[in-house]
Each structure stands twice: as C-alpha cells, then as structure tokens.
Design a protein around this motif. Structure first.
Motif, PDB file in Angstrom:
ATOM      1  N   LYS A   1      12.114   5.914  -6.863  1.00 17.02           N
ATOM      2  CA  LYS A   1      11.273   6.816  -6.068  1.00 17.02           C
ATOM      3  C   LYS A   1       9.801   6.441  -6.231  1.00 17.02           C
ATOM      4  O   LYS A   1       9.054   6.374  -5.254  1.00 17.02           O
ATOM      5  CB  LYS A   1      11.515   8.256  -6.522  1.00 17.02           C
TER       6      LYS A   1
ATOM      7  N   GLU B   1      18.777  -4.607  -1.202  1.00 19.59           N
ATOM      8  CA  GLU B   1      17.769  -4.219  -2.183  1.00 19.59           C
ATOM      9  C   GLU B   1      18.186  -4.551  -3.622  1.00 19.59           C
ATOM     10  O   GLU B   1      17.558  -4.091  -4.566  1.00 19.59           O
ATOM     11  CB  GLU B   1      17.483  -2.717  -2.077  1.00 19.59           C
TER      12      GLU B   1
ATOM     13  N   TYR C   1       1.895   9.332  -6.941  1.00 20.86           N
ATOM     14  CA  TYR C   1       3.004   8.724  -7.678  1.00 20.86           C
ATOM     15  C   TYR C   1       2.646   8.660  -9.151  1.00 20.86           C
ATOM     16  O   TYR C   1       1.562   8.279  -9.532  1.00 20.86           O
ATOM     17  CB  TYR C   1       3.397   7.350  -7.135  1.00 20.86           C
TER      18      TYR C   1
ATOM     19  N   ILE D   1       9.085   3.191  -4.298  1.00 23.40           N
ATOM     20  CA  ILE D   1       8.994   3.429  -2.846  1.00 23.40           C
ATOM     21  C   ILE D   1       7.641   4.036  -2.494  1.00 23.40           C
ATOM     22  O   ILE D   1       7.010   3.653  -1.503  1.00 23.40           O
ATOM     23  CB  ILE D   1      10.170   4.310  -2.366  1.00 23.40           C
ATOM     24  N   LYS D   2       7.173   4.975  -3.335  1.00 23.37           N
ATOM     25  CA  LYS D   2       5.860   5.582  -3.074  1.00 23.37           C
ATOM     26  C   LYS D   2       4.742   4.551  -3.168  1.00 23.37           C
ATOM     27  O   LYS D   2       3.813   4.567  -2.368  1.00 23.37           O
ATOM     28  CB  LYS D   2       5.602   6.727  -4.062  1.00 23.37           C
ATOM     29  N   THR D   3       4.833   3.642  -4.125  1.00 24.27           N
ATOM     30  CA  THR D   3       3.792   2.604  -4.234  1.00 24.27           C
ATOM     31  C   THR D   3       3.857   1.645  -3.047  1.00 24.27           C
ATOM     32  O   THR D   3       2.826   1.170  -2.587  1.00 24.27           O
ATOM     33  CB  THR D   3       3.890   1.810  -5.548  1.00 24.27           C
ATOM     34  N   GLN D   4       5.059   1.373  -2.566  1.00 25.91           N
ATOM     35  CA  GLN D   4       5.220   0.496  -1.401  1.00 25.91           C
ATOM     36  C   GLN D   4       4.594   1.130  -0.157  1.00 25.91           C
ATOM     37  O   GLN D   4       4.083   0.434   0.710  1.00 25.91           O
ATOM     38  CB  GLN D   4       6.703   0.212  -1.131  1.00 25.91           C
ATOM     39  N   ASN D   5       4.671   2.457  -0.077  1.00 20.81           N
ATOM     40  CA  ASN D   5       4.122   3.179   1.078  1.00 20.81           C
ATOM     41  C   ASN D   5       2.657   3.555   0.868  1.00 20.81           C
ATOM     42  O   ASN D   5       2.095   4.311   1.662  1.00 20.81           O
ATOM     43  CB  ASN D   5       4.947   4.442   1.350  1.00 20.81           C
ATOM     44  N   HIS D   6       2.067   3.076  -0.208  1.00 23.22           N
ATOM     45  CA  HIS D   6       0.667   3.335  -0.549  1.00 23.22           C
ATOM     46  C   HIS D   6       0.352   4.821  -0.643  1.00 23.22           C
ATOM     47  O   HIS D   6      -0.712   5.275  -0.228  1.00 23.22           O
ATOM     48  CB  HIS D   6      -0.275   2.658   0.462  1.00 23.22           C
ATOM     49  N   GLU D   7       1.301   5.577  -1.151  1.00 28.38           N
ATOM     50  CA  GLU D   7       1.070   7.008  -1.353  1.00 28.38           C
ATOM     51  C   GLU D   7       0.306   7.197  -2.657  1.00 28.38           C
ATOM     52  O   GLU D   7       0.550   6.520  -3.648  1.00 28.38           O
ATOM     53  CB  GLU D   7       2.402   7.755  -1.411  1.00 28.38           C
TER      54      GLU D   7
END
Length: 164
Positions: free
Chosen positions: A132, A19, A144, A135-141
């Motif tokens: 953090k 990463e 954020y 990661i939330k944007t990558q998981n479409h949460e």
C-alpha cells in the motif's frame, strides 16, 4: 531459504504475475524488517557457541533449536552425552560437567513445517502495508508512512521477549 517462502505468500494473496518482481522485493523488505524487529533470524541456521556450565545447565544464544548437532566438553575434549533441551536451556544429566566450558553446535530457527501461524499473519499484514505504501509513492501521494499496527507489534513483541 525463508521458512515462509514468497511462493506461499503469492498463493495466499493471489498476487498478479505482472507484479511478481516488485512483490518479491517488498516481501524481502518485510522479512528484513521483521527480523530486525525480532532481533533474530527466522531461517533455520547453524550456530556455534562456547558456554560455561552452571547448576548443570547452559543456555544457548538462540531460541527454536531444531537440532543439537554436537556438544563438546572443552576441558576433556570429549563429546557430552545425555542432555535435555528445553527451549534455550540445556540441562546436563551428569554432575561431572559443572563449571566446564562447552562448545555447542546446533541448528536453530524455523522450518516451513513449524513456522508459527501468527508470524505468517504478521508477514502477510506487513506485506500488504508495504505494498500500500509503495502504491502511494508510485502515485506521488503525500500521505504515506509505514507504521506497524499495534496488533502486529504485539505479536512481534511476544517473540522478541522470548528471545531475550
């Protein structure tokens, strides 16, 4: 070069090799955000200024002077010897420079050796928050948002006020 290099952050947080590219981009984003909030560059850079002597003093525009390269009296075109540097204040030991215009050439900023520990802590905390958020944007949460915690903002405010 940043006074707190990415490689140091990488060692402290034991970042994964897979990463590193993303982490380095996040780190650069943190550094840009922090410098914007502080209102000055953290890197040790060279500055040139023209200042007028009042009460045997001149004030630089930048804090954390690491080296006074040169002070030239623009009235006489001669180098100014013997002065005392205290933060942004340069106190001239001779009264002959009163109301003279001076050209200041100096380096200011932080080096890896004198970078404040509390600013390192701010960078680490901001990096972890940005990661953090990423990661939330990558998981479409949906939940954020990037907000700077008050303890971190307090440290930033201390350095920002010093630079006013």
């Amino acid at each position: 070069m940043h006074p707190f290099p990415f490689e140091e952050l990488q060692k402290i947080l034991e970042l994964k090799d897979t990463e590193l590219l993303t982490d380095e981009l996040l780190f650069n984003s943190v550094m840009t955000t922090l410098e914007k909030k502080l209102g000055f560059s953290l890197e040790d850079k060279n500055y040139n200024e023209i200042q007028t002597v009042k009460d045997h003093k001149v004030y630089t525009d930048n804090d954390n002077i690491t080296e006074m390269v040169n002070i030239i009296d623009m009235n006489t075109k001669e180098r100014v010897p013997n002065c005392i540097i205290n933060g942004r204040e340069i106190f001239l030991l001779s009264t002959e420079y009163e109301e003279h215009v001076l050209f200041l050439n100096y380096n200011a900023g932080f080096t890896p050796e004198d970078f404040p520990a509390d600013l390192k802590e701010v960078i680490i905390k901001l990096f972890l928050l940005k990661k953090k958020e990423f990661i939330k944007t990558q998981n479409h949460e949906d939940d954020y948002s990037f907000e700077i915690p008050q303890d971190v903002q307090n440290i930033i405010d201390i350095y920002r006020r010093k630079n006013w």
